[in-house]
Design a protein around this motif. Structure first.
Motif, PDB file in Angstrom:
ATOM      1  N   ASN A 109     -44.587  32.145 -17.090  1.00 44.24           N
ATOM      2  CA  ASN A 109     -44.055  31.545 -15.869  1.00 44.24           C
ATOM      3  C   ASN A 109     -45.058  30.616 -15.205  1.00 44.24           C
ATOM      4  OD1 ASN A 109     -41.985  31.532 -13.546  1.00 44.24           O
ATOM      5  ND2 ASN A 109     -43.882  32.129 -12.508  1.00 44.24           N
ATOM      6  N   HIS A 110     -46.339  30.947 -15.337  1.00 47.27           N
ATOM      7  CA  HIS A 110     -47.379  30.200 -14.630  1.00 47.27           C
ATOM      8  C   HIS A 110     -48.683  30.272 -15.410  1.00 47.27           C
ATOM      9  CE1 HIS A 110     -47.073  34.363 -13.020  1.00 47.27           C
ATOM     10  NE2 HIS A 110     -48.359  34.375 -13.342  1.00 47.27           N
ATOM     11  N   ASP A 184     -46.701  27.428 -11.059  1.00 47.11           N
ATOM     12  CA  ASP A 184     -45.575  27.619 -11.971  1.00 47.11           C
ATOM     13  C   ASP A 184     -45.456  26.449 -12.937  1.00 47.11           C
ATOM     14  OD1 ASP A 184     -45.038  29.667 -10.045  1.00 47.11           O
ATOM     15  OD2 ASP A 184     -42.958  29.663 -10.751  1.00 47.11           O
ATOM     16  N   TRP A 187     -40.427  24.432 -16.899  1.00 43.78           N
ATOM     17  CA  TRP A 187     -39.765  24.734 -18.166  1.00 43.78           C
ATOM     18  C   TRP A 187     -38.644  23.748 -18.496  1.00 43.78           C
ATOM     19  CZ3 TRP A 187     -40.679  27.776 -22.320  1.00 43.78           C
ATOM     20  CH2 TRP A 187     -41.821  28.591 -22.235  1.00 43.78           C
ATOM     21  N   VAL A 215     -42.752  38.481 -16.019  1.00 42.27           N
ATOM     22  CA  VAL A 215     -41.775  37.766 -15.191  1.00 42.27           C
ATOM     23  C   VAL A 215     -40.744  37.070 -16.080  1.00 42.27           C
ATOM     24  CG1 VAL A 215     -41.495  36.328 -13.146  1.00 42.27           C
ATOM     25  CG2 VAL A 215     -43.723  37.312 -13.632  1.00 42.27           C
ATOM     26  N   GLY A 218     -38.096  34.868 -14.700  1.00 42.71           N
ATOM     27  CA  GLY A 218     -38.514  33.676 -13.984  1.00 42.71           C
ATOM     28  C   GLY A 218     -38.430  32.444 -14.869  1.00 42.71           C
ATOM     29  N   MET A 219     -39.379  31.567 -14.731  1.00 42.04           N
ATOM     30  CA  MET A 219     -39.533  30.332 -15.509  1.00 42.04           C
ATOM     31  C   MET A 219     -38.540  29.238 -15.119  1.00 42.04           C
ATOM     32  SD  MET A 219     -40.207  32.833 -18.416  1.00 42.04           S
ATOM     33  CE  MET A 219     -40.022  32.129 -20.053  1.00 42.04           C
ATOM     34  N   LYS A 221     -35.809  27.431 -12.774  1.00 40.21           N
ATOM     35  CA  LYS A 221     -35.438  27.381 -11.360  1.00 40.21           C
ATOM     36  C   LYS A 221     -34.123  26.619 -11.188  1.00 40.21           C
ATOM     37  CE  LYS A 221     -39.814  28.752 -10.983  1.00 40.21           C
ATOM     38  NZ  LYS A 221     -40.593  29.202 -12.161  1.00 40.21           N
ATOM     39  N   VAL A 268     -33.025  30.818 -18.795  1.00 40.24           N
ATOM     40  CA  VAL A 268     -34.047  31.651 -19.448  1.00 40.24           C
ATOM     41  C   VAL A 268     -33.556  32.153 -20.800  1.00 40.24           C
ATOM     42  CG1 VAL A 268     -35.127  32.360 -17.278  1.00 40.24           C
ATOM     43  CG2 VAL A 268     -33.310  33.783 -18.274  1.00 40.24           C
TER      44      VAL A 268
END
Length: 577
Positions: A109-110, A184, A187, A215, A218-219, A221, A268
């Motif tokens: 994710n980051h 972040d 992606w 996470v 996540g990734m 948004k 994701v």
């Protein structure tokens, strides 16, 4: 590189018992007060004797350690505090020689703000290729002085930080859902996709057996990065449950109304379908396990469809706490949900991000989920929490599917609840100015030898440095050498349970609720591959049907006193076969 374990059964992960090693706190090989890879290698025989199938290593990559290694500056190098790539290769070789598989953490994710990509981005111009690897935006307000949106960091405070450009003027803002030192990744950028697949192959080529994905929800948004009225948190749970447990912040961030724009986005799944193909290029049935705080469970299991990941952590079970009805509901719901996608369930009670369950179960509300416990907060009943934790372990290790053991669970370690603020290193503690106690209390170095300096954490070193976090005096009585071979110890309970789990193939079994199952009365009871498991969650003994004891032998007791004549003692579990 072929995994030496590849000749074992395929789909090994379906019923594997996996032990989480938090490297900085497991074993210190060189005496500098920080756990390391040589320390892990020195304890592999202990893990083999415990009876686990695989070891998951939390991050050991090069990192400034702003978030205990979850801020990675180089995904292909070992941080000097943990050793070298040669140390990793030796550990992997030794593990495979013992037929222990190795799973490593992946943090997609980051990155760290000290990763070469972000260093380049700082120096590059807005709109450049270097900045497109991360999520940079212009600020709002007359002069861009306001963040691009209202998102808050999981660790507290704004999720945006404004750069000072190379010429000294205020510039763009970058997104960091966690600490400011954890920007972040973007992606939507194909370069990010290609780089992370290259990282996967780097470690697969070395022979690792799988990845735990940090996470994992996540990734990706939401398009346009819209404002959001919800509260940022990693831990999900129903609002009512969180309030009942005394922790109103432990709410569902992914599926509140409105849903989160930065967790559990549809995109994701495209990532994990691509990674699934990468892993299939390798022998040995490599695996992915998702750290995805997603609810309801029907959404979580979308991560483990046949063409995506192999496992996802079952946090509903972790959050159930010491309560028969909640635990039974979590078990039934989880098994039904994973069956719908043909995947196994996982079971876990603690990890490096949670207060240890031995301490949570000893609180006045044993279903609560505090974000750390400080000296000023309620102190758990240590003996009661341990008794309940032993009983819960006997439940977890009898369930079908895969089980995870956090280092020290097998010793019954409690949370370090009296750790002074001066020692705390969790960024959540600093960013919330102490409002959130943080995760340091569950990350304290393990005790191996009661009478040695650092309780044997630095065993074999003549003059070891103080551990990176201080250990409480209580750890002496939990040390591994005090429990090894001691009848009735928590360590021997785990060894016995794991041996019986393998003998009866409980991980590959099928659960059926037993006739005596009565969660409303505090009794949880199920059958699995010829073993009847019964737990009394109440504070009073419960009578057992006479024919049960007449027709079955007691194979496991969570306490030597678990059976009182024909009654199951309070806060106890037995296995009958």
């Amino acid at each position: 590189m072929q995994s030496p374990a590849s000749d074992l059964d395929q789909n090994w992960w379906r019923d594997a018992v996996i032990y989480q090693v938090y490297p900085r706190s497991f074993a210190d090989g060189n005496g500098d007060g920080m756990g390391d890879l040589r320390g892990v290698t020195s304890r592999l025989d202990y893990l083999k004797d415990l009876g686990v199938d695989a070891v998951w290593l939390s991050p050991f990559y090069r990192s400034p350690q702003a978030d205990a290694g979850y801020d990675v500056s180089d995904y292909r190098e070992v941080d000097p505090s943990f050793g070298t790539l040669a140390d990793f290769d030796e550990m992997l070789r030794a593990a495979h020689a013992l037929q222990l598989r190795i799973i490593v953490d992946l943090v997609p994710n980051h990155t760290s703000d000290e990763h070469k990509w972000f260093v380049e981005a700082r120096q590059a111009a807005p709109g450049s290729a270097a900045r497109e690897r991360y999520i940079f935006r212009e600020g709002k307000g007359e002069n861009g002085e306001l963040p691009p949106n209202n998102w808050q960091s999981i660790f507290g405070g704004d999720a945006w930080t404004r750069l000072i450009e190379p010429d000294g003027t205020p510039g763009q803002w970058y997104l960091h859902l966690f600490d400011t030192k954890q920007p972040d990744l973007n992606w939507e950028n194909p370069e990010v996709w290609a780089e992370m697949e290259s990282v996967l192959r780097f470690w697969l080529d070395r022979g690792v057996d799988g990845f735990r994905v940090d996470v994992a929800h996540g990734m990706v948004k939401a398009e346009g990065l819209p404002d959001w009225a919800g509260a940022a948190a990693m831990v999900e749970g129903e609002q009512a449950d969180a309030e009942d447990a005394g922790d109103a912040e432990a709410v569902a961030e992914g599926h509140m109304n409105p849903p989160s724009p930065f967790f559990d986005q549809e995109g994701v799944h495209e990532i994990y379908r691509a990674w699934n193909k990468v892993l299939k290029e390798y022998d040995g049935d490599r695996m992915l396990v998702a750290e995805a705080w997603v609810e309801p469970v029907e959404r979580l299991v979308r991560y483990i469809r046949p063409d995506e990941m192999q496992q996802a952590f079952n946090f509903e079970f972790l959050l159930a706490g010491w309560d028969a009805q909640r635990m039974a509901t979590a078990i039934s719901g989880s098994l039904a949900a994973v069956e719908s996608v043909g995947a196994p369930s996982t079971w876990v009670m603690s990890n490096h991000d949670t207060v240890r369950h031995t301490s949570r179960y000893g609180l006045s509300v044993p279903t609560s989920f505090p974000k750390g416990i400080s000296p000023e907060q309620e102190q758990p009943d240590e003996a009661l929490g341990l008794r309940r934790a032993r009983a819960a372990a006997a439940v977890m290790l009898a369930l079908p599917g895969s089980a995870y053991i956090y280092q020290g669970d097998e010793l019954g370690l409690p949370e370090h609840t009296t750790l002074a603020a001066d020692f705390r290193q969790d960024p959540a503690f600093a960013r919330t100015k102490g409002a959130e106690t943080g995760r340091d209390g569950c990350r304290v170095p393990l005790p191996w030898y009661a009478d040695e300096a650092n309780y044997g954490f630095s065993h074999g070193n003549a003059d070891p440095a103080e551990p990176w976090l201080p250990q409480p005096e209580a750890f002496a009585r939990y040390a591994a050498d005090q429990q090894d071979g001691t009848a009735g110890s928590t360590l021997e309970l785990y060894r016995s349970a794991l041996e019986l789990r393998a003998e009866y193939r409980l991980g590959a079994g099928t659960l059926n609720w037993a006739a005596v199952h009565d969660p409303a009365a505090g009794v949880l009871a199920f059958e699995n591959n010829g073993v009847l498991v019964m737990t009394n969650f109440s504070e009073q003994p419960v009578a057992l049907p006479a024919e049960l004891l007449e027709n079955h032998a007691v194979r496991l007791r969570s306490e030597s006193s678990a059976l009182l004549g024909e009654k199951l003692a309070a806060n106890s579990t037995i296995w009958l076969a």
